[in-house]
Design a protein around this motif. Structure first.
Motif, PDB file in Angstrom:
ATOM      1  N   TYR A 175     -41.385 -88.133 -16.928  1.00  0.00           N
ATOM      2  CA  TYR A 175     -42.276 -86.987 -16.746  1.00  0.00           C
ATOM      3  C   TYR A 175     -42.196 -86.088 -17.967  1.00  0.00           C
ATOM      4  O   TYR A 175     -41.147 -85.932 -18.593  1.00  0.00           O
ATOM      5  N   THR A 176     -43.278 -85.436 -18.262  1.00  0.00           N
ATOM      6  CA  THR A 176     -43.330 -84.402 -19.291  1.00  0.00           C
ATOM      7  C   THR A 176     -43.691 -83.112 -18.570  1.00  0.00           C
ATOM      8  O   THR A 176     -44.615 -83.092 -17.756  1.00  0.00           O
ATOM      9  N   THR A 204     -43.789 -78.551 -18.794  1.00  0.00           N
ATOM     10  CA  THR A 204     -43.672 -77.292 -19.532  1.00  0.00           C
ATOM     11  C   THR A 204     -43.295 -76.210 -18.533  1.00  0.00           C
ATOM     12  O   THR A 204     -43.566 -76.330 -17.340  1.00  0.00           O
ATOM     13  N   THR A 239     -48.179 -85.616 -16.349  1.00  0.00           N
ATOM     14  CA  THR A 239     -47.805 -87.012 -16.158  1.00  0.00           C
ATOM     15  C   THR A 239     -48.268 -87.881 -17.298  1.00  0.00           C
ATOM     16  O   THR A 239     -49.007 -87.586 -18.136  1.00  0.00           O
TER      17      THR A 239
END
Length: 136
Positions: A8-9, A11, A136
């Motif tokens: 997962y990425t 912020t 995602t």
């Protein structure tokens, strides 16, 4: 069978605090006491009894104030500020760690009390929740 791990990425933003007002009132009480050294005060140190002092109004002193953690005191010998470690103050006397004081020298004892200091939050702060966005 191989292990599959999701990737997962994401912020995020930090919480933000806004508002909040703190009111602080500092009302020090300063007292000064005056004495003159006599020959009987000088022995293995110099001990000045409370009864030897007068206050700012020139009234005799029966007992010196007790110094708390919110207070400090200064000792002036002949108008010169002395190091704090060279004196001990109790309600009954002021002891100077010296015999190198002449008779008739004036002593000024200054006591500052900060026990009447208060802080209150007049407006509660608002703290935002952090924002987390998963990409995602």
């Amino acid at each position: 069978m191989p292990v599959i791990k999701p990737v997962y990425t994401a912020t995020s933003t930090a919480p933000v605090s806004t508002g909040g007002v703190i009111a602080t009132a500092v009302n020090p009480a300063v007292s000064r006491y005056f004495a003159t050294i006599t020959a009987g005060m000088i022995t293995t140190d110099t001990t000045i009894p409370a009864a030897s002092f007068v206050d700012d109004a020139d009234a005799p002193v029966v007992e010196l104030p007790a110094v708390t953690a919110d207070d400090y005191f200064n000792v002036y010998i002949n108008g010169v500020l002395q190091q704090g470690a060279l004196s001990i103050l109790t309600t009954t006397n002021l002891v100077l760690d010296t015999t190198d004081v002449s008779v008739s020298v004036p002593i000024l004892l200054e006591i500052a009390s900060f026990g009447n200091t208060t802080s209150t939050i007049t407006t509660q702060p608002t703290i935002s929740a952090p924002t987390i966005t998963i990409i995602t």
